[in-house]
Design an enzyme around this catalytic site. Structure first.
Site, PDB file in Angstrom:
ATOM      1  N   ASP A 112       0.875  -1.178   0.000  1.00  0.00           N
ATOM      2  CA  ASP A 112       0.000   0.000   0.000  1.00  0.00           C
ATOM      3  C   ASP A 112       0.911   1.226   0.000  1.00  0.00           C
ATOM      4  O   ASP A 112       1.756   1.375   0.892  1.00  0.00           O
ATOM      5  CB  ASP A 112      -0.848  -0.062   1.282  1.00  0.00           C
ATOM      6  CG  ASP A 112      -1.761   1.133   1.433  1.00  0.00           C
ATOM      7  OD1 ASP A 112      -1.576   2.127   0.721  1.00  0.00           O
ATOM      8  OD2 ASP A 112      -2.661   1.064   2.287  1.00  0.00           O
ATOM      9  N   ILE A 113       0.732   2.089  -0.972  1.00  0.00           N
ATOM     10  CA  ILE A 113       1.663   3.215  -1.119  1.00  0.00           C
ATOM     11  C   ILE A 113       1.582   4.197   0.058  1.00  0.00           C
ATOM     12  O   ILE A 113       2.546   4.884   0.371  1.00  0.00           O
ATOM     13  CB  ILE A 113       1.457   3.919  -2.477  1.00  0.00           C
ATOM     14  CG1 ILE A 113       2.726   4.701  -2.847  1.00  0.00           C
ATOM     15  CG2 ILE A 113       0.222   4.812  -2.475  1.00  0.00           C
ATOM     16  CD1 ILE A 113       2.865   5.033  -4.288  1.00  0.00           C
ATOM     17  N   ASN A 126      -6.266  13.075 -10.718  1.00  0.00           N
ATOM     18  CA  ASN A 126      -6.967  13.543 -11.924  1.00  0.00           C
ATOM     19  C   ASN A 126      -6.620  15.022 -12.094  1.00  0.00           C
ATOM     20  O   ASN A 126      -5.975  15.613 -11.228  1.00  0.00           O
ATOM     21  CB  ASN A 126      -8.482  13.308 -11.813  1.00  0.00           C
ATOM     22  CG  ASN A 126      -9.055  13.971 -10.580  1.00  0.00           C
ATOM     23  OD1 ASN A 126      -8.895  15.172 -10.383  1.00  0.00           O
ATOM     24  ND2 ASN A 126      -9.695  13.194  -9.730  1.00  0.00           N
ATOM     25  N   TYR A 178      -8.596   4.505 -15.041  1.00  0.00           N
ATOM     26  CA  TYR A 178      -8.264   5.060 -16.369  1.00  0.00           C
ATOM     27  C   TYR A 178      -8.012   3.993 -17.430  1.00  0.00           C
ATOM     28  O   TYR A 178      -7.741   4.305 -18.586  1.00  0.00           O
ATOM     29  CB  TYR A 178      -7.080   6.025 -16.256  1.00  0.00           C
ATOM     30  CG  TYR A 178      -7.455   7.381 -15.685  1.00  0.00           C
ATOM     31  CD1 TYR A 178      -8.770   7.691 -15.353  1.00  0.00           C
ATOM     32  CD2 TYR A 178      -6.481   8.370 -15.484  1.00  0.00           C
ATOM     33  CE1 TYR A 178      -9.112   8.934 -14.831  1.00  0.00           C
ATOM     34  CE2 TYR A 178      -6.821   9.625 -14.967  1.00  0.00           C
ATOM     35  CZ  TYR A 178      -8.135   9.887 -14.641  1.00  0.00           C
ATOM     36  OH  TYR A 178      -8.465  11.118 -14.139  1.00  0.00           O
ATOM     37  N   GLY A 183      -5.905   1.632 -13.337  1.00  0.00           N
ATOM     38  CA  GLY A 183      -7.135   1.351 -12.592  1.00  0.00           C
ATOM     39  C   GLY A 183      -8.319   1.930 -13.340  1.00  0.00           C
ATOM     40  O   GLY A 183      -8.641   1.516 -14.462  1.00  0.00           O
ATOM     41  N   GLY A 215      -9.724   5.188  -5.794  1.00  0.00           N
ATOM     42  CA  GLY A 215      -8.486   4.438  -5.981  1.00  0.00           C
ATOM     43  C   GLY A 215      -7.354   4.905  -5.088  1.00  0.00           C
ATOM     44  O   GLY A 215      -7.558   5.254  -3.920  1.00  0.00           O
ATOM     45  N   VAL A 216      -6.174   4.949  -5.657  1.00  0.00           N
ATOM     46  CA  VAL A 216      -4.991   5.311  -4.879  1.00  0.00           C
ATOM     47  C   VAL A 216      -5.054   6.787  -4.436  1.00  0.00           C
ATOM     48  O   VAL A 216      -4.593   7.147  -3.348  1.00  0.00           O
ATOM     49  CB  VAL A 216      -3.696   4.947  -5.658  1.00  0.00           C
ATOM     50  CG1 VAL A 216      -3.483   5.826  -6.852  1.00  0.00           C
ATOM     51  CG2 VAL A 216      -2.490   4.966  -4.747  1.00  0.00           C
ATOM     52  N   ASP A 217      -5.669   7.609  -5.259  1.00  0.00           N
ATOM     53  CA  ASP A 217      -5.841   9.033  -4.947  1.00  0.00           C
ATOM     54  C   ASP A 217      -6.639   9.196  -3.640  1.00  0.00           C
ATOM     55  O   ASP A 217      -6.227   9.911  -2.706  1.00  0.00           O
ATOM     56  CB  ASP A 217      -6.591   9.680  -6.136  1.00  0.00           C
ATOM     57  CG  ASP A 217      -6.570  11.191  -6.115  1.00  0.00           C
ATOM     58  OD1 ASP A 217      -5.909  11.756  -5.224  1.00  0.00           O
ATOM     59  OD2 ASP A 217      -7.203  11.804  -6.996  1.00  0.00           O
ATOM     60  N   SER A 229      -2.579   5.023 -14.035  1.00  0.00           N
ATOM     61  CA  SER A 229      -3.548   4.875 -15.142  1.00  0.00           C
ATOM     62  C   SER A 229      -4.107   3.479 -15.362  1.00  0.00           C
ATOM     63  O   SER A 229      -4.950   3.293 -16.240  1.00  0.00           O
ATOM     64  CB  SER A 229      -2.955   5.351 -16.488  1.00  0.00           C
ATOM     65  OG  SER A 229      -2.962   6.750 -16.557  1.00  0.00           O
TER      66      SER A 229
HETATM   67  N1  AR6 Z   1      -1.482   1.725  -2.899  1.00  0.00           N
HETATM   68  C1  AR6 Z   1      -0.973   1.365  -4.092  1.00  0.00           C
HETATM   69  N2  AR6 Z   1      -1.724   1.180  -5.199  1.00  0.00           N
HETATM   70  C2  AR6 Z   1      -3.045   1.354  -5.078  1.00  0.00           C
HETATM   71  C3  AR6 Z   1      -3.677   1.733  -3.862  1.00  0.00           C
HETATM   72  C4  AR6 Z   1      -2.829   1.919  -2.737  1.00  0.00           C
HETATM   73  N3  AR6 Z   1      -3.316   2.290  -1.555  1.00  0.00           N
HETATM   74  N4  AR6 Z   1      -5.016   1.825  -4.096  1.00  0.00           N
HETATM   75  C5  AR6 Z   1      -5.230   1.493  -5.381  1.00  0.00           C
HETATM   76  N5  AR6 Z   1      -4.048   1.210  -5.987  1.00  0.00           N
HETATM   77  P1  AR6 Z   1      -6.385   4.120  -9.828  1.00  0.00           P
HETATM   78  P2  AR6 Z   1      -5.816   5.585 -12.336  1.00  0.00           P
HETATM   79  C6  AR6 Z   1      -3.747   0.797  -7.372  1.00  0.00           C
HETATM   80  O1  AR6 Z   1      -7.769   3.805 -10.312  1.00  0.00           O
HETATM   81  O2  AR6 Z   1      -6.137   4.410 -13.178  1.00  0.00           O
HETATM   82  C7  AR6 Z   1      -8.916   8.306  -9.126  1.00  0.00           C
HETATM   83  O3  AR6 Z   1     -10.256   8.464  -8.825  1.00  0.00           O
HETATM   84  C8  AR6 Z   1      -4.882   0.231  -8.211  1.00  0.00           C
HETATM   85  O4  AR6 Z   1      -5.117  -1.130  -7.858  1.00  0.00           O
HETATM   86  O5  AR6 Z   1      -6.219   4.580  -8.429  1.00  0.00           O
HETATM   87  O6  AR6 Z   1      -4.588   6.385 -12.653  1.00  0.00           O
HETATM   88  C9  AR6 Z   1      -8.240   9.602  -9.524  1.00  0.00           C
HETATM   89  O7  AR6 Z   1      -8.790  10.726  -8.858  1.00  0.00           O
HETATM   90  C10 AR6 Z   1      -4.280   0.358  -9.602  1.00  0.00           C
HETATM   91  O8  AR6 Z   1      -3.370  -0.731  -9.850  1.00  0.00           O
HETATM   92  O9  AR6 Z   1      -5.687   5.253 -10.761  1.00  0.00           O
HETATM   93  C11 AR6 Z   1      -8.514   9.649 -10.987  1.00  0.00           C
HETATM   94  O10 AR6 Z   1      -9.785  10.175 -11.276  1.00  0.00           O
HETATM   95  C12 AR6 Z   1      -3.478   1.638  -9.519  1.00  0.00           C
HETATM   96  O11 AR6 Z   1      -3.358   1.936  -8.114  1.00  0.00           O
HETATM   97  C13 AR6 Z   1      -8.447   8.214 -11.414  1.00  0.00           C
HETATM   98  O12 AR6 Z   1      -8.793   7.461 -10.261  1.00  0.00           O
HETATM   99  C14 AR6 Z   1      -4.104   2.842 -10.214  1.00  0.00           C
HETATM  100  O13 AR6 Z   1      -5.504   2.813 -10.064  1.00  0.00           O
HETATM  101  C15 AR6 Z   1      -7.054   7.810 -11.848  1.00  0.00           C
HETATM  102  O14 AR6 Z   1      -7.084   6.519 -12.381  1.00  0.00           O
END
Ligand code: AR6
Length: 320
Positions: free
Chosen positions: A156-157, A170, A267, A265, A178-180, A263
């Protein structure tokens, strides 16, 4: 004999872990290790663990997370018999390079790793204990240029003790899922307050904030591209997110940087393609910045497997 860990080994490994840590780190209060025991018990089944066994007795073990040695422990009655060296050799045969953290005050361990061909690469304070620690690395004959400072882990980051973590944000920079979402929750409301002053960010570009309640000093925010089929400049934009994040980290003196899989997840960027672009961009940057290191923090096994495959293929001619 060296073998992989089985579920039934858990309790014995915890006992060895605890006594070896108490013995080697008299400068850290015993409560710290006792308090960490439960987390270790839970983490062990997920880790890659190799056990040294002699006539049915466990003499020591090594715990790996990708190329990172999480710990190497030898039972106190089995010291100076080459158990640690044998475990280290076992993983050396299986990984192109190895990295680890060791407390400066644990001189015996630092000397052991130096004798085993590890080099000190950076120095810093561990947040949890306040102790100074070295990051050390060993580079095997199969290690390609640029991959030295690059580690892929599952995790977990928000718990990473890096100088900077990268947020897959975003363009509004005002939070999301997600991670954000996870980063904003862990950092606390001060992060959103600072983000509001930044007036957004373009895709593939970056902005930096403090880390607030996170263990990381900085958060670098980058909106990766939304996948639109591959003809809308997605590859270049994704490479831009990685490259600009690393440049901004370097400008701010951040030597250790942790990335999520940008990107892939919400995206929907195809995972294998994203992993290849990330690997090429990160390793290309690290070739020019050997004092820096990058950890790719993968939230699930499928993501980790894709980044490991991309690393194994990095530097090889593209398939016809
Ligand atoms: N630690 C590490 N990786 C994670 C964590 C965590 N705690 N949580 C999720 N991931 P995403 P995107 C992984 O959707 O595709 C947001 O709403 C997840 O499993 O977070 O760049 C933003 O505000 C995946 O492998 O990011 C944007 O609107 C990776 O992080 C949009 O999502 C990226 O998934 C960005 O989409």
């Amino acid at each position: 004999m060296i073998r992989k860990m089985k579920e039934a080994d858990g309790a014995e490994l915890c006992a060895i872990w605890l006594s070896a840590n108490l013995e080697a780190h008299s400068f850290i209060p015993a409560e710290y290790w006792l308090g960490s025991l439960e987390a270790v018990r839970r983490a062990l089944p997920q880790a890659e663990v190799f056990i040294y066994e002699n006539s049915g007795h466990i003499e020591g073990f090594i715990g790996m997370n990708g190329s990172c040695i999480e710990g190497l422990f030898v039972r106190s009655g089995a010291r100076s018999r080459g158990v640690g060296a044998a475990l280290l050799e076992h993983v050396r045969q299986r990984k192109p390079y190895l990295t680890l953290y060791v407390y400066q005050k644990n001189r015996r361990a630092v000397r052991f790793y130096e004798r085993s061909g590890f080099e000190k690469r950076s120095f810093g304070k561990e947040e949890a204990t306040g102790e100074e620690e070295y990051r050390m690395e060993w580079r095997g004959p199969a290690c390609k240029e640029g991959i030295m400072g690059y580690t892929i882990i599952s995790g977990d980051i928000t718990t990473q003790h890096a100088d900077a973590i990268v947020n897959a944000a975003n363009t509004s920079l005002l939070g999301g899922g997600g991670v954000d979402g996870a980063i904003h929750r862990a950092a606390g409301p001060e992060l959103l307050r600072e983000c509001r002053t930044l007036h957004g960010c373009r895709t593939g570009e970056v902005k930096i904030t403090k880390g607030y309640r996170l263990p990381a000093r900085y958060v670098i925010h980058t909106p990766g591209p939304v996948w639109r089929g591959g003809n809308a400049g997605e590859d270049e934009l994704l490479a831009g997110s990685y490259r600009s994040s690393l440049r901004l980290a370097a400008e701010n003196g951040a030597k250790t940087v942790a990335f999520p899989s940008i990107s892939t997840g919400v995206y929907r960027f195809p995972l294998e393609r994203a992993a290849r672009i990330a690997t090429e961009t990160v390793c290309g940057f690290l070739r020019e910045h050997p004092d820096m290191s990058v950890t790719m923090v993968c939230f699930d096994e499928r993501t980790k497997a894709a980044y490991e495959k991309a690393l194994a293929e990095y530097g090889s001619p593209p398939k016809k």
